[in-house]
Design a protein around this motif. Structure first.
Motif, PDB file in Angstrom:
ATOM      1  N   GLY A  62      36.127 -16.425  49.299  1.00  0.00           N
ATOM      2  CA  GLY A  62      35.615 -15.109  48.908  1.00  0.00           C
ATOM      3  C   GLY A  62      34.985 -14.385  50.070  1.00  0.00           C
ATOM      4  N   THR A  63      34.168 -15.076  50.799  1.00  0.00           N
ATOM      5  CA  THR A  63      33.622 -14.510  52.020  1.00  0.00           C
ATOM      6  C   THR A  63      33.756 -15.576  53.084  1.00  0.00           C
ATOM      7  N   HIS A  74      31.728 -17.310  55.746  1.00  0.00           N
ATOM      8  CA  HIS A  74      30.360 -17.413  56.242  1.00  0.00           C
ATOM      9  C   HIS A  74      30.371 -17.395  57.760  1.00  0.00           C
ATOM     10  N   GLY A  75      29.394 -16.753  58.328  1.00  0.00           N
ATOM     11  CA  GLY A  75      29.355 -16.534  59.769  1.00  0.00           C
ATOM     12  C   GLY A  75      29.251 -15.044  60.011  1.00  0.00           C
ATOM     13  N   ALA A  76      29.370 -14.640  61.244  1.00  0.00           N
ATOM     14  CA  ALA A  76      29.273 -13.221  61.581  1.00  0.00           C
ATOM     15  C   ALA A  76      30.479 -12.855  62.416  1.00  0.00           C
ATOM     16  N   PHE A  77      31.141 -11.782  62.059  1.00  0.00           N
ATOM     17  CA  PHE A  77      32.384 -11.391  62.719  1.00  0.00           C
ATOM     18  C   PHE A  77      32.387  -9.888  62.905  1.00  0.00           C
ATOM     19  N   LYS A  78      32.640  -9.474  64.133  1.00  0.00           N
ATOM     20  CA  LYS A  78      32.713  -8.031  64.392  1.00  0.00           C
ATOM     21  C   LYS A  78      33.872  -7.444  63.605  1.00  0.00           C
ATOM     22  N   LYS A  79      33.696  -6.254  63.096  1.00  0.00           N
ATOM     23  CA  LYS A  79      34.739  -5.506  62.379  1.00  0.00           C
ATOM     24  C   LYS A  79      35.316  -6.299  61.213  1.00  0.00           C
ATOM     25  N   ARG A  80      34.492  -7.053  60.571  1.00  0.00           N
ATOM     26  CA  ARG A  80      34.917  -7.768  59.374  1.00  0.00           C
ATOM     27  C   ARG A  80      35.346  -6.746  58.325  1.00  0.00           C
ATOM     28  N   SER A 117      35.801  -5.923  54.366  1.00  0.00           N
ATOM     29  CA  SER A 117      35.340  -6.407  53.060  1.00  0.00           C
ATOM     30  C   SER A 117      36.528  -6.546  52.115  1.00  0.00           C
ATOM     31  N   PRO A 150      37.252 -16.489  43.645  1.00  0.00           N
ATOM     32  CA  PRO A 150      36.664 -17.024  44.882  1.00  0.00           C
ATOM     33  C   PRO A 150      35.300 -17.669  44.651  1.00  0.00           C
ATOM     34  N   GLU A 199      27.673  -6.771  62.867  1.00  0.00           N
ATOM     35  CA  GLU A 199      29.131  -6.812  62.774  1.00  0.00           C
ATOM     36  C   GLU A 199      29.735  -5.437  63.049  1.00  0.00           C
ATOM     37  N   VAL A 242      24.276 -17.387  55.060  1.00  0.00           N
ATOM     38  CA  VAL A 242      25.729 -17.270  55.089  1.00  0.00           C
ATOM     39  C   VAL A 242      26.194 -16.800  56.464  1.00  0.00           C
TER      40      VAL A 242
END
Lengths: 594, 594
Positions: A135-136, A138-144, A146, B230, B349, B457
């Protein structure tokens, strides 16, 4: 025989069968079948829905498929049971490419019926339970992106810069349920439907319509109705369910979209399908085309002399929205199947001055409540005893069509006794009754013809009491300005004529959307070739062209009632997924059942 | 002790307990409890959510309730189990008016904890399964109304000529789930919500939001998520689910409706509630008013000197819709709980030039995956082993709050070990960590404060790496035109300030919508009175004012996370139904927990 003895007998049989097949010893495998032997296979061995009837047919199938299928791991599943000299047990097994489930019925230790089904493809299992998505991330990602952004992007691109692998024409319960199955195994699919909202095909029917089948029979895949859901779902509630389901299952569904034409490029092995989406033409290029345009085909609308001079309203039952507005009017309903009865009763409820049903041929009638008593696999009792809808579907399908009349005739006998008074009443009113040419009842009438019956929810009593007029054996000779003239010369006044005259074969849609040549190549859909009225031979053993390969590469037909759409969509989805993943799918057995 | 010995021990205890209670022999019943004894009751005995702590409290409760409750038919349910010297088993029982379910934990054959819950009222059981409605009435009836017509009529009349028995203010998951429960037992209920569509409260949050709890914990009543759903539901998908659920459950839900004021007429025993529905005032007259205005209360928005001269954007976290538009901007997030972390990570992000978190006080952090490992009752494994969500809810609630730290501290110890490196990293970044004053972790932090924690998360790693700047122990002294000045005099440039500063008590809504006097009479919501930071005493044993009678007649508070909303809505619904049907509901135990 005790339950554990039955289980031992099934396990013994499976071990011997497994040993023979692993040794590629076809004669040895055949020695495990009795003199009367049937093997029904859904996709696992044949990449087809086929019943091998008799020892020769089984031998031939094994000779042509065994090496490739390479079945293994035959394992009894659950407890076996015994009754009337027949021992039956369920099992799981594997093939080279998938996992399956099946059932065997033994007589004197030898197989009488064997049923094998493919349930999933190895490496392409549904993502569910332990393997559901996170679903998501986890972590941090540029330009994720949604979920919403991904969904919106998909909606913007799909059907334009990104082509569906599979296009389903028709977004009723059939197309929607199949779409959900394809979604779960990752087959990019687009569903198109001419109505403005998913569920409208139900909403737009006559007002009083409720499902004639009970809720336990009607679940869609994956998301069952909650347990307060009514037994007989009203049409608008069904419409709302389908609309919500489409959204929650994240299906790509184009409403307000009509298919204008479709043609297959044999060289490119893709379809070119012109659709009109909210008035704008769009050309789609799917690899597979599924016609899920309704359980039935194009409406049959009879044309009588004088139709153009008739001053009242006349329309096919599919266009009849209900009795409102016909208070005090004279109404004629042509036909005597489900829709005809429902519409006649609805007109009576609205206070029509007269309602007359023209019964053209004998009709099978069975009371809904009585029928439900004999459908114990789909009931609250079944749920409580642990038979879920998927198991009920398999149990239902475990009987080959060729044997089904033997199982059904005693049921018909019982129904006749239970409702003797009811049937006497109908006969007394002049109603032409039938229980099928071989007295096998609705259970055979439905696969043979898909019509010819009324599941009584109240209209029959109105006929018995004369509240709905009946002209049995009657048909229209011509229309006048204000009524109809029957073949016997008698006249009926009419402000409304409803033609509840049924539908053509589903391949009528292929003729209309693709070409008459393709429709002819494919041949008619539905029907078993039972050589009974409206189901000409030769015998097929399975329904023609439904949920399996047709004579036109990459063209498929999906339909049936809610239960069939639910169950057979599983096999449709697996067949399409295998083709998408390049798994060889050599088809054994009849393809065109023309 | 073997499983069957455990079962025998529980059965023996139940028989003795039953005999004592039926003889109204309170001393005899007490003799079956050990020296340390707890009895948690949900509605069955007390018409309250109350834990009797100690033998005296149990004696007092029985003296005041036993005759009226008249419990009987104590019957072991399922297999008992034994571990660490504690034998536990489930049972069913009946009261004069209902049927219940409960659990007992035995030490040395004596009850250590007893848990009793009312599950349904006799004669008012939910219509489901065997008792579901028919959907259509078979037969023919003049002027029959269809499902759609009845639904449309209800929608036109309800809230105008027909008054709801219960009005729920707030149509998030809490109000919707409670509405579904009330619908199933026939309590006419209206839900109002200020947003345009059900689910908007989720949709309007910051873009990257996904549930921090896993799917097995988040089901709504009756209609579970399908098994491909999810693990961590994205917010927009959650919004769509809630909207579809509201429709499929046929709830009366007024969107775009704000409550303006509410007052209770003690004489008429009804509320007068003025709402504005799509701009039009409507006065509602429900018998009961439920505030389901969010798990938390009114947003806490700090006001700093210079706030009016700040030229950037500043808003409470509840109004922050995401990082879009803040690329290259300097961002300050005030606070360090869930929302603060999520928002800070989302800004990072999106490429904010800088993101700085102002941590005002120590914060509990636990990694989502690690937490999930210790929530085994809500997991795929639990589902496969037959523990459905209703059972998991009961199992969770079976431990009295007073004992919960004892169960939780060993879990905290394990988590600290598993994630030692992670916590070292956070400390290294200057993050002020806490695991609760008594090291009982999030499991106590949540009921005590409803805040003070972050379920990690991904943002914590950004803090560890310095990607998100951290000012620990910092707070704002004043704002300037283009930044903030902290109490230590240091300055931070800022284009955006997000106040992730939490919410007041839910009774803030009562003050705003009803009156400060009523809010004061009712007292604060939530919290156990644990005498820890932000949870002042005295000790309550249960959450203040939640899901149970308050000091204001006919005023109720409903909320909590998805799991609590689901479970406790059952008891709310039964309490309201009993009042509607005139079943006496004398409340035992603390009502106002002020």
């Amino acid at each position: 025989m005790s339950g554990s003895e039955a289980s031992r007998a099934v396990t013994r049989w499976l071990e011997a069968f497994s040993t023979a097949l692993e040794a590629r010893d076809i004669a040895g495998a055949l020695a495990l079948f009795g003199p009367e032997a049937y093997w029904r296979d859904f996709v696992a061995f044949t990449w087809n829905l086929t019943t091998m009837e008799g020892r020769d047919a089984i031998t031939d199938m094994l000779e042509r498929t065994l090496d490739r299928v390479s079945p293994s791991r035959w394992t009894a599943d659950g407890k076996a049971s015994e009754g009337d000299g027949v021992t039956q047990g369920w099992f799981t097994f594997e093939t080279a490419v998938g996992r399956g489930k099946g059932q065997v019925r033994l007589k004197d230790g030898k197989a009488w019926t064997l049923f094998t089904t493919l349930q999933e493809l190895k490496g392409y299992e549904e993502k569910a339970g332990f393997t559901r998505p996170n679903g998501t991330e986890h972590g941090a990602f540029k330009k994720r992106k949604s979920w919403l952004e991904k969904r919106q992007q998909e909606e913007a691109e799909f059907g334009y810069s990104v082509q569906p692998y599979c296009l389903i024409i028709g977004g009723g319960q059939g197309g929607i349920g199949l779409g959900a199955r394809l979604k779960r195994i990752g087959v990019p699919t687009l569903i198109i439907d001419r109505h403005a909202r998913a569920g409208d095909a139900w909403r737009k029917r006559y007002k009083s319509l409720c499902l004639h089948d009970p809720v336990w029979y009607d679940h869609l895949p994956y998301l069952p109705f909650p347990d307060h859901w009514p037994i007989y779902t009203p049409k608008d509630q069904m419409g709302d369910w389908l609309e919500a389901y489409t959204k929650l299952m994240e299906l790509n569904y184009w409403a307000s979209t009509r298919c204008r034409s479709a043609s297959y490029d044999e060289g490119k092995r893709e379809w070119s399908v012109v659709v009109e989406r909210e008035g704008q033409p769009v050309t789609l290029r799917p690899r597979h085309l599924v016609l899920a345009t309704g359980m039935s085909g194009v409406p049959n609308v009879p044309h009588y002399p004088g139709a153009d001079m008739f001053r009242g309203k006349q329309h096919h039952s599919s266009l009849h929205s209900g009795g409102e507005g016909y208070e005090g009017k004279h109404c004629v309903v042509v036909g005597s199947n489900n829709s005809a009865h429902d519409i006649a009763a609805d007109l009576w409820e609205y206070g029509a001055a007269s309602v007359t049903m023209l019964q053209r041929s004998p009709t099978l009638v069975v009371k809904s409540e009585t029928l439900a008593k004999f459908r114990s696999l789909y009931s609250e009792e079944a749920v409580r005893s642990g038979i879920d809808v998927d198991m009920a579907d398999l149990m239902t399908a475990s009987i080959p069509y060729a044997l089904l009349p033997r199982f059904l005739k005693p049921v018909v006998e019982q129904i006749k006794k239970i409702d003797a008074e009811f049937y006497d009443g109908l006969r007394g009113a002049g109603f032409m009754l039938t229980f099928g040419e071989d007295e096998s009842g609705i259970g055979m009438m439905y696969p043979r013809r898909g019509s010819g019956y009324y599941i009584d929810v109240g209209a029959s009593q109105l006929i018995i009491e004369g509240e709905i007029g009946l002209k049995a054996g009657a048909s229209i000779r011509r229309l006048t300005e204000d009524g109809v003239v029957l073949q016997d010369g008698s006249e009926l006044p009419a402000d409304l004529i409803v033609y509840a005259t049924g539908y053509g074969s589903m391949n009528g849609w292929a003729a209309e959307l693709i070409s008459p040549a393709v429709a002819e190549k494919v041949g008619p859909c539905w029907g078993l070739g039972s050589d009974t009225a409206k189901d000409p031979g030769p015998w097929q053993g399975e329904l023609r062209n439904m949920w399996k390969p047709t004579a036109q590469e990459a063209l498929w037909f999906h339909g049936g009632n809610l239960a069939q759409s639910r169950h057979y969509s599983r096999y449709m989805a697996l067949q399409l997924k295998a083709r998408m993943e390049g798994i060889p799918t050599p088809v054994y057995g009849p393809v065109s059942n023309a």
